[in-house]
Scaffold this active site. Structure first.
Site, PDB file in Angstrom:
ATOM      1  CB  CYS A 158       0.168   2.075   4.034  1.00 33.09           C
ATOM      2  SG  CYS A 158      -1.507   1.421   3.857  1.00 33.09           S
ATOM      3  CB  CYS A 216      -0.920  -0.038   1.215  1.00 32.82           C
ATOM      4  SG  CYS A 216      -1.832   1.501   1.500  1.00 32.82           S
TER       5      CYS A 216
END
Length: 328
Positions: free
Chosen positions: A83, A80
């Protein structure tokens, strides 16, 4: 372990306001005592403010620890990209906030069950758990300013409603393992601590009028004092319902749907009983049925009940929108 109630203020336990204030005072005293003793047994190092959590450790590391400190959960994954931008900000703020919250990082690829139990639809997703109660904070990208605002609200609610002042951080623990830190000076008492304590003592004695006056004394000097605002709103509500006949109040409300005072009295009982949405809905319906001064009286009482529940509660935000539609 399945996360519990997904709302920080799922039930408005007005009778517990005194206990929450006492818990806050005790927690602050323990925090100051640990600081004077160079960290003490319960102190943590800055590195301990960010932890990796899995399904096996969730009960211990998140639910149990949320009884002493708000736990912010960062759901992330290695693949991700957002993230990778958000997580370092949260980790830095965890240290900067100096133990006011604990950051728990959960890898969703390795902990699918936790992801499902929290209802995570996409990552990054950030939740918090306070005193065993969980709530969503935000999902996706967010600016640092927005994150700080959210964390500030979380810390305030944790202190005022649950008496959680966080962990004591021993700044020397990383640099000198096992070494004793210098004793920190005792934090001075706040300027309104005596008045707030007077309110707690009045509540202890069942003197709601005394508690109301004590909170007003604080607000006369410091109109923005959030603890006094919350305490006053709750004490005044308890004072209003004290001695009321619930059956008669509800009978009057059922027989007089357009009577502003009858609906206001019933809404107070709704809120004390934890029926937040019923209380809000009753008064919004009454706003639609009334005009002029009566309508304004109902509107003002609804705003008072918003103060009792707290601006951060999603039911308050929804009711504010419904009130705006009813008015305009």
């Amino acid at each position: 372990m399945q996360p519990r109630n997904m709302s920080m203020s799922g039930v408005v336990d007005l009778a517990a306001v005194k206990a929450a204030q006492e818990a806050k005072a005790k927690a602050e005293q323990a925090r100051a005592e640990a600081a004077r003793q160079g960290g003490g047994a319960g102190a943590v190092s800055p590195a301990d403010l960010v932890i990796d959590v899995d399904e096996a450790g969730f009960e211990r590391e998140v639910l149990q620890r949320s009884a002493e400190v708000p736990v912010v959960i960062d759901f992330w994954a290695e693949w991700c990209e957002p993230c990778k931008q958000l997580s370092p900000v949260l980790e830095r703020l965890a240290v900067e906030y100096d133990g006011r919250f604990l950051l728990a990082k959960i890898d969703v690829d390795a902990n699918q069950m936790l992801m499902q139990q929290f209802g995570v639809q996409g990552i990054p997703a950030v939740f918090a758990v306070v005193a065993g109660q969980a709530l969503p904070l935000f999902q996706g990208a967010a600016s640092e300013a927005q994150i700080r605002q959210t964390l500030d609200q979380l810390v305030t609610v944790a202190e005022q409603r649950f008496g959680l002042t966080g962990l004591t951080v021993d700044a020397d623990a990383d640099a000198e393992p096992g070494g004793a830190a210098q004793a920190a000076p005792t934090a001075p008492a706040g300027p309104y601590d005596a008045l707030l304590e007077a309110a707690v003592q009045a509540l202890d004695a069942g003197d709601l009028g005394g508690a109301v006056q004590a909170y007003k004394n604080v607000l006369n000097e410091d109109p923005a004092n959030s603890e006094a605002k919350l305490g006053l709103a709750q004490a005044e509500l308890l004072q209003r319902v004290q001695g009321a006949d619930p059956q008669q109040v509800r009978k009057d409300a059922a027989e007089k749907p357009a009577d502003a005072q009858a609906q206001i009295a019933a809404a107070d009982l709704d809120l004390v009983g934890g029926h937040v949405e019923d209380a809000f809905g009753r008064l919004i319906d009454t706003v639609q049925r009334t005009v002029g001064e009566e309508r304004n009286t109902v509107r003002l009482r609804l705003l008072e009940l918003f103060e009792v529940v707290g601006a951060e509660d999603p039911r308050v935000a929804a009711a504010r929108r419904a009130l705006a539609r009813a008015l305009f």
